[in-house]
Design an enzyme around this catalytic site. Structure first.
Site, PDB file in Angstrom:
ATOM      1  N   SER A   7      46.473  41.107  41.072  1.00  0.00           N
ATOM      2  CA  SER A   7      47.312  41.327  39.900  1.00  0.00           C
ATOM      3  C   SER A   7      47.394  40.014  39.136  1.00  0.00           C
ATOM      4  O   SER A   7      47.335  38.941  39.742  1.00  0.00           O
ATOM      5  CB  SER A   7      48.711  41.749  40.342  1.00  0.00           C
ATOM      6  OG  SER A   7      49.612  41.719  39.257  1.00  0.00           O
ATOM      7  N   TYR A  37      56.575  40.466  45.256  1.00  0.00           N
ATOM      8  CA  TYR A  37      55.250  41.017  44.983  1.00  0.00           C
ATOM      9  C   TYR A  37      54.346  39.931  44.419  1.00  0.00           C
ATOM     10  O   TYR A  37      53.216  39.735  44.874  1.00  0.00           O
ATOM     11  CB  TYR A  37      55.364  42.183  44.003  1.00  0.00           C
ATOM     12  CG  TYR A  37      54.056  42.684  43.446  1.00  0.00           C
ATOM     13  CD1 TYR A  37      53.279  43.588  44.170  1.00  0.00           C
ATOM     14  CD2 TYR A  37      53.617  42.286  42.188  1.00  0.00           C
ATOM     15  CE1 TYR A  37      52.089  44.071  43.642  1.00  0.00           C
ATOM     16  CE2 TYR A  37      52.430  42.762  41.660  1.00  0.00           C
ATOM     17  CZ  TYR A  37      51.666  43.653  42.394  1.00  0.00           C
ATOM     18  OH  TYR A  37      50.479  44.125  41.874  1.00  0.00           O
TER      19      TYR A  37
END
Length: 191
Positions: free
Chosen positions: A127, A140
């Site tokens: 990501s 995250y």
């Protein structure tokens, strides 16, 4: 570039969101076999798809999945979690690391002998949050930053074994995982 046509591909977290799209794209690109790894096997209408019980934090499921896969050319580590947090609960951080970092590591290590045999590839779905933390999911973001470094290290270490390692740095994608977040980093709560 990773060639998919005629190859055996394993996709973790292949039952929804990006994972489901990756399964469909692998089929569209003429993969000979797609192993669809999920915590609980799901049905798929295409005969080239083999569902696998493969929760990335379940070492016994990983072992059984390795036993079920005859050959493997491409491993796509896509399974992951993103929970809203504020870094106040260590358990949330540990949960992100367990799935997003150690789960990817364990699956990669387990399937590495097959990938070495085929001269295959590992593709880790990361990501952009690995570089720019998203305010509402900092655990995250930290886990994806750690996974980016693991990916870079694996790239350097596995090249001598003929295995290429790739990082995919996705931006915001409209999936179940990101349903409640808008692009400014705020969360829309539905009551």
């Amino acid at each position: 570039m990773v060639v998919i046509a005629g190859k055996a591909v394993l996709i973790t977290g292949g039952n929804r969101g990006i994972g489901r799209a990756l399964v469909e794209e692998a089929l569209r690109r003429d993969a000979s076999r797609v192993y669809l790894g999920t915590r609980a096997p799901v049905e798929h209408p295409d005969g080239r798809v083999t569902p696998l019980a493969l929760g990335v934090t379940d070492r016994e499921q990983i072992r059984r999945a390795v036993d079920a896969v005859e050959s493997l050319d491409v491993l796509i580590n896509n399974a992951g979690i993103a929970l809203y947090d504020d870094l106040s609960d260590r358990r949330v951080i540990e949960q992100h690391l367990a799935v997003n970092l150690f789960g990817t590591y364990d699956v990669t290590q387990a399937f590495l002998p097959l990938l070495i045999r085929s001269g295959g590839a590992v593709v880790n779905n990361l990501s952009v949050n690995a570089f720019a933390p998203f305010p509402v999911i900092p655990a995250y973001s930290a886990s994806k930053a750690a996974l980016f470094n693991l990916t870079q290290s694996l790239r350097a270490l596995l090249t001598e074994h003929g295995v290429s390692v790739h990082a995919v740095l996705t931006g915001p994608v409209d999936t179940d995982m990101s349903r409640d977040a808008d692009s400014r980093g705020s969360v829309q709560l539905t009551v």
